[in-house]
Design a protein around this motif. Structure first.
Motif, PDB file in Angstrom:
ATOM      1  N   LYS A 286     -10.304  92.608 -60.025  1.00 36.82           N
ATOM      2  CA  LYS A 286     -10.336  93.430 -61.238  1.00 36.82           C
ATOM      3  C   LYS A 286      -8.937  93.541 -61.838  1.00 36.82           C
ATOM      4  CE  LYS A 286     -13.153  97.158 -62.907  1.00 36.82           C
ATOM      5  NZ  LYS A 286     -14.185  98.132 -62.533  1.00 36.82           N
ATOM      6  N   GLU A 287      -7.926  93.701 -60.967  1.00 35.43           N
ATOM      7  CA  GLU A 287      -6.534  93.769 -61.441  1.00 35.43           C
ATOM      8  C   GLU A 287      -6.157  92.496 -62.173  1.00 35.43           C
ATOM      9  OE1 GLU A 287      -2.213  92.994 -59.515  1.00 35.43           O
ATOM     10  OE2 GLU A 287      -3.579  94.159 -58.255  1.00 35.43           O
ATOM     11  N   ILE A 288      -6.566  91.344 -61.624  1.00 35.47           N
ATOM     12  CA  ILE A 288      -6.269  90.051 -62.251  1.00 35.47           C
ATOM     13  C   ILE A 288      -6.935  89.971 -63.622  1.00 35.47           C
ATOM     14  CG2 ILE A 288      -6.601  87.543 -62.054  1.00 35.47           C
ATOM     15  CD1 ILE A 288      -6.486  88.014 -58.946  1.00 35.47           C
ATOM     16  N   GLY A 289      -8.194  90.466 -63.691  1.00 37.10           N
ATOM     17  CA  GLY A 289      -8.911  90.461 -64.968  1.00 37.10           C
ATOM     18  C   GLY A 289      -8.212  91.300 -66.016  1.00 37.10           C
ATOM     19  N   ILE A 290      -7.720  92.492 -65.616  1.00 38.59           N
ATOM     20  CA  ILE A 290      -7.010  93.381 -66.555  1.00 38.59           C
ATOM     21  C   ILE A 290      -5.724  92.721 -67.047  1.00 38.59           C
ATOM     22  CG2 ILE A 290      -5.774  95.586 -66.752  1.00 38.59           C
ATOM     23  CD1 ILE A 290      -7.841  96.704 -64.729  1.00 38.59           C
ATOM     24  N   ARG A 291      -4.985  92.118 -66.118  1.00 39.51           N
ATOM     25  CA  ARG A 291      -3.722  91.463 -66.492  1.00 39.51           C
ATOM     26  C   ARG A 291      -3.973  90.312 -67.462  1.00 39.51           C
ATOM     27  NH1 ARG A 291       0.383  89.440 -62.628  1.00 39.51           N
ATOM     28  NH2 ARG A 291       1.697  89.808 -64.444  1.00 39.51           N
ATOM     29  N   LYS A 292      -5.032  89.549 -67.201  1.00 35.84           N
ATOM     30  CA  LYS A 292      -5.350  88.443 -68.106  1.00 35.84           C
ATOM     31  C   LYS A 292      -5.796  88.958 -69.469  1.00 35.84           C
ATOM     32  CE  LYS A 292      -6.185  84.271 -65.522  1.00 35.84           C
ATOM     33  NZ  LYS A 292      -7.058  83.092 -65.437  1.00 35.84           N
ATOM     34  N   ALA A 293      -6.541  90.078 -69.459  1.00 35.36           N
ATOM     35  CA  ALA A 293      -7.064  90.634 -70.716  1.00 35.36           C
ATOM     36  C   ALA A 293      -5.946  91.132 -71.627  1.00 35.36           C
ATOM     37  CB  ALA A 293      -8.032  91.776 -70.405  1.00 35.36           C
ATOM     38  N   ILE A 294      -4.833  91.583 -71.040  1.00 40.65           N
ATOM     39  CA  ILE A 294      -3.737  92.099 -71.874  1.00 40.65           C
ATOM     40  C   ILE A 294      -2.640  91.047 -72.102  1.00 40.65           C
ATOM     41  CG2 ILE A 294      -4.127  94.510 -71.228  1.00 40.65           C
ATOM     42  CD1 ILE A 294      -1.822  94.259 -69.231  1.00 40.65           C
ATOM     43  N   GLY A 295      -2.978  89.784 -71.788  1.00 43.56           N
ATOM     44  CA  GLY A 295      -2.079  88.703 -72.197  1.00 43.56           C
ATOM     45  C   GLY A 295      -1.401  87.910 -71.106  1.00 43.56           C
ATOM     46  N   ALA A 296      -1.657  88.227 -69.843  1.00 43.39           N
ATOM     47  CA  ALA A 296      -1.029  87.445 -68.758  1.00 43.39           C
ATOM     48  C   ALA A 296      -1.586  86.027 -68.753  1.00 43.39           C
ATOM     49  CB  ALA A 296      -1.283  88.107 -67.425  1.00 43.39           C
ATOM     50  N   ALA A 365      -3.254  81.352 -54.697  1.00 43.78           N
ATOM     51  CA  ALA A 365      -2.643  81.627 -56.000  1.00 43.78           C
ATOM     52  C   ALA A 365      -3.359  80.871 -57.107  1.00 43.78           C
ATOM     53  CB  ALA A 365      -1.163  81.249 -55.971  1.00 43.78           C
ATOM     54  N   ASN A 366      -3.707  79.639 -56.818  1.00 40.79           N
ATOM     55  CA  ASN A 366      -4.425  78.811 -57.796  1.00 40.79           C
ATOM     56  C   ASN A 366      -5.816  79.390 -58.069  1.00 40.79           C
ATOM     57  OD1 ASN A 366      -4.540  76.380 -59.431  1.00 40.79           O
ATOM     58  ND2 ASN A 366      -6.066  75.650 -57.971  1.00 40.79           N
ATOM     59  N   LYS A 367      -6.467  79.872 -57.009  1.00 42.67           N
ATOM     60  CA  LYS A 367      -7.796  80.484 -57.164  1.00 42.67           C
ATOM     61  C   LYS A 367      -7.710  81.737 -58.035  1.00 42.67           C
ATOM     62  CE  LYS A 367     -11.615  82.568 -54.584  1.00 42.67           C
ATOM     63  NZ  LYS A 367     -12.097  83.053 -53.273  1.00 42.67           N
ATOM     64  N   ALA A 368      -6.669  82.540 -57.808  1.00 40.47           N
ATOM     65  CA  ALA A 368      -6.491  83.764 -58.593  1.00 40.47           C
ATOM     66  C   ALA A 368      -6.226  83.451 -60.059  1.00 40.47           C
ATOM     67  CB  ALA A 368      -5.334  84.581 -58.017  1.00 40.47           C
ATOM     68  N   SER A 369      -5.414  82.413 -60.314  1.00 39.73           N
ATOM     69  CA  SER A 369      -5.042  82.083 -61.697  1.00 39.73           C
ATOM     70  C   SER A 369      -6.214  81.518 -62.497  1.00 39.73           C
ATOM     71  CB  SER A 369      -3.885  81.085 -61.703  1.00 39.73           C
ATOM     72  OG  SER A 369      -4.296  79.829 -61.174  1.00 39.73           O
ATOM     73  N   LYS A 370      -7.228  80.968 -61.797  1.00 39.43           N
ATOM     74  CA  LYS A 370      -8.375  80.355 -62.485  1.00 39.43           C
ATOM     75  C   LYS A 370      -9.509  81.345 -62.752  1.00 39.43           C
ATOM     76  CE  LYS A 370      -7.816  75.541 -60.998  1.00 39.43           C
ATOM     77  NZ  LYS A 370      -8.400  74.441 -60.195  1.00 39.43           N
ATOM     78  N   LEU A 371      -9.369  82.579 -62.301  1.00 43.25           N
ATOM     79  CA  LEU A 371     -10.446  83.560 -62.504  1.00 43.25           C
ATOM     80  C   LEU A 371     -10.682  83.800 -63.991  1.00 43.25           C
ATOM     81  CD1 LEU A 371      -9.748  86.301 -59.775  1.00 43.25           C
ATOM     82  CD2 LEU A 371     -11.671  84.716 -59.846  1.00 43.25           C
ATOM     83  N   ASN A 372     -11.964  83.856 -64.347  1.00 44.76           N
ATOM     84  CA  ASN A 372     -12.348  84.173 -65.729  1.00 44.76           C
ATOM     85  C   ASN A 372     -12.127  85.664 -65.955  1.00 44.76           C
ATOM     86  OD1 ASN A 372     -14.201  85.104 -67.919  1.00 44.76           O
ATOM     87  ND2 ASN A 372     -14.650  82.897 -68.017  1.00 44.76           N
ATOM     88  N   PRO A 373     -11.317  86.055 -66.983  1.00 47.30           N
ATOM     89  CA  PRO A 373     -10.998  87.473 -67.178  1.00 47.30           C
ATOM     90  C   PRO A 373     -12.221  88.360 -67.378  1.00 47.30           C
ATOM     91  CG  PRO A 373     -10.305  86.134 -69.058  1.00 47.30           C
ATOM     92  CD  PRO A 373     -10.660  85.189 -67.972  1.00 47.30           C
ATOM     93  N   ILE A 374     -13.247  87.865 -68.080  1.00 51.61           N
ATOM     94  CA  ILE A 374     -14.433  88.675 -68.332  1.00 51.61           C
ATOM     95  C   ILE A 374     -15.193  88.945 -67.035  1.00 51.61           C
ATOM     96  CG2 ILE A 374     -16.671  88.763 -69.525  1.00 51.61           C
ATOM     97  CD1 ILE A 374     -15.356  87.095 -71.743  1.00 51.61           C
ATOM     98  N   GLN A 375     -15.386  87.852 -66.247  1.00 51.28           N
ATOM     99  CA  GLN A 375     -16.086  88.006 -64.954  1.00 51.28           C
ATOM    100  C   GLN A 375     -15.270  88.854 -64.008  1.00 51.28           C
ATOM    101  OE1 GLN A 375     -16.831  84.036 -63.590  1.00 51.28           O
ATOM    102  NE2 GLN A 375     -18.631  83.736 -64.914  1.00 51.28           N
TER     103      GLN A 375
END
Length: 380
Positions: A286-296, A365-375
């Motif tokens: 969820k943290e990864i999704g939030i970071r991606k949603a705000i521009g990471a 790290a690669n797995k985390a970076s590929k996560l879809n922000p919405i999911q």
């Protein structure tokens, strides 16, 4: 953020680093023990004599007579030659009795075998010629029979016969069953009488130059072949350098083996890091999704988790180095083993721990970076 994440899970981080700590410490301790043993053995072999050749006979049918030994000594590359008879005798001083090894030899022995005299003098050619009842004691024999007092000028009994002490050897330890400080050296003629045999089965030769030892060895082999035709199986000629090379080869193999075994712990530690990082990715979806949603960007997420893995492995490596050095000193103190720490081994083990962190941290790290922000945001 990577450092905060490591700090927030202290116990998990410590347990994750444990594999790296054990791996690095094991590499340093085991390789240092192996290198220390190598240096110790090399030093002891060198103490047996420099530029040394040894002629040994294996059969009673082959006798090294004085004339033939003189012919070996006259060879171009030979600087000095020392025939030896050996055995065991009972040494007694007052009420103290000890079984010691006896060496009967000539004056050249001190030069050929690098036997340094600490007190008094060594055997002379006159002692050999006139069968003098004089002895030179090894340092351990001196301590056993005389304690801390100076034995030069005193008398001891060898198999019930009185002998005068004329010198004491400096301590040089023992190696491969040779040398040693629990010894007594007597003139060759006296030694033959003590051991009850005039058969000389060992002759030591010192070469004029270390660079010419192969040439000298061939000279000696050819001379022995001419003196004893058809009896090559009854004697052997060995070069001290050959012994050194063999020992070095064995020691290098042992070092590689011990280093390899310890490196397995590092790999296991790397797998531990990967497992924890994968768990961390699942926990922080969820943290990864939030970071991606705000521009990471993907690169930011990849770098964050990769830094976490590297921090864990680097800290583990540093603690492992300190643990390895401390453990090595402790082992050296408790067991009297020779430990030789190598800066290159310490550096390589630390760099290897960093590489392990990077390699095993890339996948999570690669797995985390590929996560879809919405999911990721909808992940519970």
């Amino acid at each position: 953020m990577a450092l905060k994440s490591v700090k927030s899970n202290k116990l998990r981080s410590i347990l994750t680093m444990l594999g790296i700590i054990i791996g690095v410490a094991s590499v340093i301790v085991l390789v240092s023990i192996a290198q220390g043993s190598t240096k110790n053995v090399t030093s002891r072999i060198n103490q047996l004599g420099t530029n040394l050749l040894t002629v040994n006979t294996y059969s009673t049918n082959l006798e090294l007579t004085e004339d033939k030994i003189s012919e070996l000594g006259d060879l171009n590359g030979v600087k000095a030659i020392s025939p030896v008879v050996s055995g065991r005798v009972t040494a007694k001083k007052d009420r103290t009795t000890s079984q010691v090894s006896l060496t009967g030899t000539n004056a050249a022995y001190s030069d050929v075998r690098d036997a340094k005299v600490k007190q008094g003098r060594f055997i002379t050619d006159l002692d050999v010629e006139y069968r003098q009842k004089v002895v030179v004691l090894g340092s351990e024999t001196t301590s056993t029979l005389f304690g801390a007092s100076n034995p030069v000028g005193e008398h001891i009994q060898l198999d019930g016969v009185s002998y005068k002490v004329v010198g004491v050897l400096a301590s040089k330890g023992s190696s491969m069953g040779q040398g040693g400080d629990n010894t007594i050296i007597v003139p060759l003629s006296t030694g033959e009488r003590l051991v009850g045999s005039t058969t000389i089965s060992t002759v030591y030769l010192k070469g004029k130059s270390e660079d010419q030892m192969d040439f000298v060895m061939n000279e000696v082999k050819m001379k022995m072949a001419s003196l004893y035709p058809g009896k090559s199986d009854d004697y052997g000629v060995t070069n001290q350098q050959d012994v050194m090379d063999t020992m070095s080869s064995v020691s290098e193999t042992m070092t590689l083996m011990l280093g390899g075994i310890a490196s397995i712990s590092l790999l296991v530690g790397g797998i531990g890091i990967m497992n924890i990082m994968l768990v961390s990715v699942s926990e922080r979806t969820k943290e990864i999704g939030i970071r991606k949603a705000i521009g990471a960007k993907r690169r930011d997420i990849l770098l964050q988790f990769l830094i976490e893995a590297v921090v864990l492995s680097a800290l583990g490596g540093i603690i492992g180095i300190l643990s390895g050095l401390g453990l090595g000193e402790l082992v050296s103190t408790l067991t009297s083993m020779s430990i030789s720490f190598s800066t290159s081994v310490i550096l390589y083990s630390f760099l290897f721990s960093l590489v392990v962190g990077v390699v095993f941290g890339v996948f999570p790290a690669n797995k985390a970076s590929k996560l879809n922000p919405i999911q990721a945001l909808r992940y519970q």
